[in-house]
Structure formats: structure tokens, C-alpha cells
Design a protein around this motif. Structure first.
Motif: not given
Lengths: 113, 114
Positions: B31-39, B45-60
């Protein structure tokens, strides 16, 4: 939309005081709860991973409990030290399909010497 | 164990430019996750992948953001065109499916869009 709440939002304590904070999460479809410690200008580091109702974990002066039926977890710090100053995040994982992670907003702890 | 490696550590660029952030997860993590930190929003959570496949990009946030994971050892997050409001710290994290395993975070990329 999953709602993970943490309280208080921030906390100032004197060195040597003991303190605790709360993480509230949905009580249905529980899979796991994680606690992270996040120091300023660094990345979050895992403190505890909790998966079973009634779990109690301890690492040095820090401990955590878990109640999945009512949807809360407590983090305790005994005898706070200035180096404990950080933001403490909890993260709720829902069900075992995928890894739907939701972080709480965090509790910012400042320990004054 | 090298941990999660992100590059660059800092990026300063002018608005309108394309920005590419890179992440190398811990070997063996699926699993790989991309996050953004803001004040304002904390860690989102922006998006996460499972086995290289994007699973949920609703946070983009919008179409200007895209992320790919061409193989198990690399992911990138692109912003095109970049805007000042994209300025934030972007974190990448990886983990196993096992619920007893926490997420391991990279050191983050501090992005400033002028």
C-alpha cells in the motif's frame, strides 16, 4: 464520510504532569486504530497499533487503551517531559477491505519545563 | 531498511509550472499513500494505491493533480499547472495490508508555489 475526532485540540502541561487525550471513531466496521506521534518539521511516527477491543499498549511512559464497542481510544502520558511535545494523531481503519485510513485532526501537546 | 524515500525535500517554483513529487516505498509494502499537510486541514489523504493500482483518489483536490504508480518501487504525484494554494508539505507513506502494521512515512516534500 468517516468522522474521527480528537480532543482536546491542544494541551499545555507542566513538566512532570500526567495527561491523556481522546480519539473517537465510528464503532461499526472497526478494523484497526493507530496512534502516531508527529514532531514539528518531521514526519509522523507510529506509536501503537491496536486491533482488539480492550487492547492496552504501553511504550515507556506512554500507554493507550481501546474500546471498539463505544468507539474511543485514550492515550496517556505519565510524567510528561519537554521532549513529549508533539502532535498526537490517531488513525482509524475501517473494515478489512483495502486500507481506508482516516486520520483525526490531532492533539497538539506542549510540555513546559 | 532505508524507509520511505521522498524527493525532492524542498521545491520552490512559480505558479503555472508543472511540479513532480516522487516516492519510493519500503520494499515489500503493498500500500502507498499520498497525503498533504496544511494548516487548515491538517493531514489529508489525497490518494492511495494497492499493488500499484489506485484504489481511492477522492481526496485529490482537482484535475490539476494526478498520481501514478508504474511499479512497486515508485510513485509520483504531479501538479499541472501549479497554483500558490497548492503550497503545503506532501507526505508519502507505505504499509502492509496487515492491520498490525502501521504506516511508515517519508520525510515529506515542502512545496512552495510563488
Amino acid at each position: 464520510i468517516l468522522n474521527v475526532e480528537q480532543s482536546p485540540q491542544s494541551l499545555h502541561v507542566q513538566e512532570g504532569d500526567s495527561t491523556n487525550f481522546t480519539c473517537s471513531f465510528p464503532s461499526s466496521n472497526f478494523y484497526a486504530l493507530h496512534w502516531y506521534r508527529w514532531e514539528t518539521a518531521k514526519s509522523p511516527e507510529a506509536l501503537f497499533v491496536m486491533t482488539l477491543n480492550g487492547d492496552e499498549k504501553k511504550k515507556g511512559r506512554i500507554s493507550a487503551t481501546l474500546n471498539t464497542k463505544e468507539g474511543y481510544s485514550y492515550l496517556y502520558i505519565k510524567g510528561s517531559q519537554p521532549e513529549d511535545s508533539a502532535t498526537y494523531l490517531c488513525a482509524f481503519i475501517r473494515d478489512n477491505y483495502g486500507q481506508n485510513f482516516v486520520f483525526g485532526p490531532g492533539t497538539r501537546l506542549s510540555v513546559l519545563p | 531498511d532505508a524507509g520511505v524515500i521522498q524527493s525532492p525535500r524542498h521545491e520552490v517554483t512559480e505558479m503555472g509550472q508543472e511540479v513532480t513529487l516522487r516516492c519510493k516505498p519500503i520494499s515489500g509494502h503493498d500500500y502507498l499513500f499520498w497525503y498533504r499537510q496544511t494548516m487548515m486541514r491538517g493531514l489529508e489523504l489525497l490518494i492511495y494505491f494497492n499493488n500499484n493500482v489506485p484504489i481511492d483518489d477522492s481526496g485529490m483536490p482537482e484535475d490539476r493533480f494526478s498520481a501514478k504508480m508504474p511499479n512497486a518501487s515508485f510513485s509520483n504525484l504531479k501538479i499541472q499547472p501549479s497554483e500558490p494554494r497548492d503550497s503545503a508539505v506532501y507526505f508519502c507513506a507505505s504499509t502492509h495490508r496487515d492491520p498490525n502494521q502501521p504506516q511508515h512515512f517519508g520525510d515529506g516534500t515542502r512545496l512552495s508555489i510563488l
